[in-house]
Design an enzyme around this catalytic site. Structure first.
Site, PDB file in Angstrom:
ATOM      1  N   ASP A   1       0.821  -1.137   0.097  1.00 33.00           N
ATOM      2  CA  ASP A   1      -0.067  -0.002  -0.028  1.00 33.00           C
ATOM      3  C   ASP A   1       0.701   1.302   0.091  1.00 33.00           C
ATOM      4  OD1 ASP A   1       0.833  -0.725   2.636  1.00 33.00           O
ATOM      5  OD2 ASP A   1      -1.025  -1.058   3.342  1.00 33.00           O
TER       6      ASP A   1
ATOM      7  N   GLU B   1      -6.234   3.017   3.772  1.00 33.62           N
ATOM      8  CA  GLU B   1      -6.627   3.633   4.956  1.00 33.62           C
ATOM      9  C   GLU B   1      -8.049   4.023   5.043  1.00 33.62           C
ATOM     10  OE1 GLU B   1      -5.033   2.987   7.723  1.00 33.62           O
ATOM     11  OE2 GLU B   1      -2.760   3.302   7.151  1.00 33.62           O
TER      12      GLU B   1
HETATM   13 ZN   LIG Z   1      -3.348   1.776   9.036  1.00 32.76          ZN
HETATM   14 ZN   LIG Z   2      -1.637  -0.308   7.172  1.00 37.44          ZN
END
Ligand SMILES: [Zn+2]
Ligand SMILES: [Zn+2]
Length: 461
Positions: free
Chosen positions: A120, A190
Site C-alpha cells: 500500500d 486507509e
Molecule cells: Zn493503517
Molecule cells: Zn496499514
C-alpha cells in the site's frame, strides 16, 4: 490498516520533489546489477544502506489516501529501472473527482506461476512526534480546508521500501525462479477504497491473473527481525452502517403528540447489544459498535430523526449478513413497538464504499510461505500469533477466497522496547500513533528477506 476519513492535500513541498529526484538518481545508478549468483544475505547487505535511505525519504514525504501521486510515481520509476513493465494510475474510484494512483509492475521470466505482491502507499492525517531526524513535517489541507499534518503512521513506507528491495533481489536472482511476478502499489488502503478501485479498473483482466497473492504489514508489537503470522482468518471484515431512526417530532412538553426518535434510538442501541450476546455463536468472533449518535437541536424539541453510525466486524461473511439482518429487524421492531408508522420505519444504510472484507490467509499457502521464511531468517524468528478484529482491504484482492492469499506481519520495533513493554505492562505506541517509530535497518532487512524467500518458494525452478 484502515482509517476511514477523507482528506485532501493541497500544497506540496518542493523539498519533497528534490528528495524523490535525488533518490531516483542514486537508485538508477545502482539498479540491475550483475549479481545473480550471490546468496540472498549478501545481496541484502549490498542494498540495505540504499533501502534505508529510500525509507527515510519516503517517511519524510508521506501523502494522504487518494493523493499518492509522488509516492506512486517513485515506486513506478524504481520498478521500471529494474526491468518491470509498469502501468500507472490503475484504479477507478466511485468518486469521479479522484485519481487512483495504483501501480502495476509486471516482470515476466518464462513459463511458471503468476505471483502478485502488494504494497500500500498512503499515509495518515497524524502529526508525527517520534523525534527521529527524518520525521515528517508535511502539512496539507483536508476537505474542510483545515491544515492537517501527514505521517506514515501505519508504516506503509516500510512496505513500499520492502517491495522495492524484494524487486531488486528477484531481478538479480532471475535464474532461480520462473513465471510472472507482479508487484502492485495500492493506493488508499486507509480508506479501504484502493483495492476496490483497482479491481474496478480491470485488475485481473488487464494484467496476468494471480495464482497467489502476498503482502506484509509492519507490526507495532513485534521485534524487528521477527515475522508473525495468522493462518486462516487474520483480520475482520469491516462494514460501515448508518441507521436512521425516524419518529414524529414536536414540542418537548407534549410527548403524547410525537413519536420520540431519541428514546427509540436509545432502546435500539441497547437491544443491538443482544445480537452478539444472544444471536451469534460465541465461536464466531464479531463486534457491533455504535460509534456515533446524532439527533436533535434543543432541549424542548423532540426531533424528527436520530442517526446512528455503526461499525460491524466479523470474520465470516454469513455472520456479517446475519448481523445486518438482525440490526434491521431489531430497529424496525422497536420502532413499530413505539407506534412509529410503517412509512417512518428506520432505514438501514450499508456503506459499501467504506467497507472491507475479512482477511483470510489461505492455511496451506501460509504454511508453505512461513516455512520458507523460517529457512531464510531462522524458524525461531517466525511466530504464530492470534488474529485481530482490525481490518485491511488486502483481503478483497483474493476475490472471496478464490485466489490463495497471505499477509504476514513484519516486526518493526526495537527489541529492547518490546522487552521493556512486556516487563512493565505499559503498551507500545500502536499503528496510527504519532509515536509509532519502526527501527529501519533490521525491519527492512527482514522484510526484504522474508518477502523474497516467500516469492522464491512459490516460483522456484
Ligand atoms: Zn493503517
Ligand atoms: Zn496499514
Amino acid at each position: 490498516m484502515e482509517y476511514l476519513a477523507t482528506e485532501i492535500p493541497r500544497s506540496r513541498k518542493t523539498i519533497m520533489k528534490k528528495r524523490f529526484l535525488l533518490l531516483l538518481l542514486i537508485s538508477l545508478v545502482a539498479a540491475v546489477p550483475a549479481i545473480a549468483q550471490q546468496p540472498l544475505d549478501a545481496l541484502v547487505d549490498r542494498e540495505i544502506a540504499q533501502l534505508v535511505s529510500t525509507y527515510k525519504m519516503l517517511h519524510a514525504s508521506p501523502e494522504l489516501s487518494h493523493y499518492e501521486e509522488k509516492t506512486s510515481a517513485f515506486l513506478a520509476t524504481q520498478l521500471r529501472a529494474l526491468g518491470f513493465t509498469v502501468t500507472e494510475r490503475v484504479g477507478k474510484y466511485e468518486r469521479t473527482d479522484l485519481i487512483a494512483y495504483g501501480v502495476v509492475a509486471v516482470l515476466k521470466n518464462g513459463n511458471g506461476p503468476t505471483v502478485w505482491v502488494r504494497t500500500d502507499l498512503d499515509g495518515l492525517p497524524v502529526e508525527e512526534k517520534t523525534g527521529v531526524p527524518y520525521a515528517s513535517k508535511v502539512k496539507t489541507r483536508n476537505e474542510a480546508g483545515q491544515e492537517v499534518s501527514v505521517m506514515h503512521a501505519c508504516g506503509h513506507d516500510v512496505h513500499i521500501t520492502s517491495m522495492i528491495g524484494t524487486a531488486k533481489m528477484l531481478a538479480a536472482l532471475k535464474d532461480q525462479w520462473h513465471g510472472t511476478l507482479v508487484i502492485i502499489g495500492q493506493p488508499a488502503e486507509e480508506t479501504v477504497t484502493g483495492a476496490r478501485a483497482m479491481l474496478a479498473d480491470g485488475l485481473y483482466t488487464r494484467f496476468p491473473r494471480p495464482d497467489f497473492i502476498l503482502a506484509l504489514h509492519d507490526s507495532a508489537d513485534a521485534e524487528a527481525g521477527k515475522i508473525t503470522y495468522v493462518p486462516g482468518y487474520a483480520m475482520a471484515s469491516s462494514t460501515s452502517v448508518d441507521v436512521v431512526v425516524r419518529g414524529l417530532g414536536g414540542h418537548g412538553s407534549k410527548p403524547e403528540a410525537t413519536k420520540d426518535p431519541v428514546v427509540i434510538a436509545a432502546q435500539i442501541i441497547l437491544a443491538l447489544q443482544t445480537i452478539i450476546s444472544r444471536e451469534n455463536s460465541p465461536l464466531d468472533p464479531a463486534v457491533v459498535t455504535i460509534g456515533s449518535i446524532h439527533g436533535g437541536t434543543k432541549r424542548n424539541i423532540i426531533p424528527d430523526e436520530v442517526v446512528l453510525q455503526l461499525t460491524i466486524r466479523t470474520y465470516k461473511e454469513e455472520v456479517r449478513r446475519h448481523i445486518l439482518t438482525a440490526i434491521e429487524r431489531i430497529a424496525k421492531g422497536i420502532a413499530a413497538g413505539a407506534g412509529v408508522p410503517d412509512e417512518r420505519a428506520p432505514i438501514l444504510k450499508v456503506i459499501e464504499s467504506e467497507s472491507a472484507p475479512s482477511l483470510y490467509n489461505d492455511p496451506q499457502l501460509t504454511e508453505r510461505v512461513t516455512a520458507a521464511i523460517g529457512r531464510a531468517i531462522g524458524a525461531d524468528n517466525v511466530v504464530k500469533v492470534p488474529p485481530m478484529m482490525a481490518s485491511e482491504d488486502f483481503g478483497r484482492l483474493s476475490l472471496d477466497h478464490q485466489i490463495p492469499a497471505v499477509m504476514f506481519w513484519l516486526g518493526a520495533i526495537e527489541p529492547s522496547k518490546v522487552e521493556a513493554s512486556r516487563k512493565s505492562g505499559k503498551p507500545l505506541p500502536s499503528l496510527h500513533s504519532s509515536l509509532f517509530g519502526p527501527l529501519p535497518e533490521p525491519t527492512l532487512r527482514t522484510g526484504v528477506k522474508a518477502m523474497t524467500s516467500a516469492v522464491l518458494e512459490l516460483m522456484k525452478k
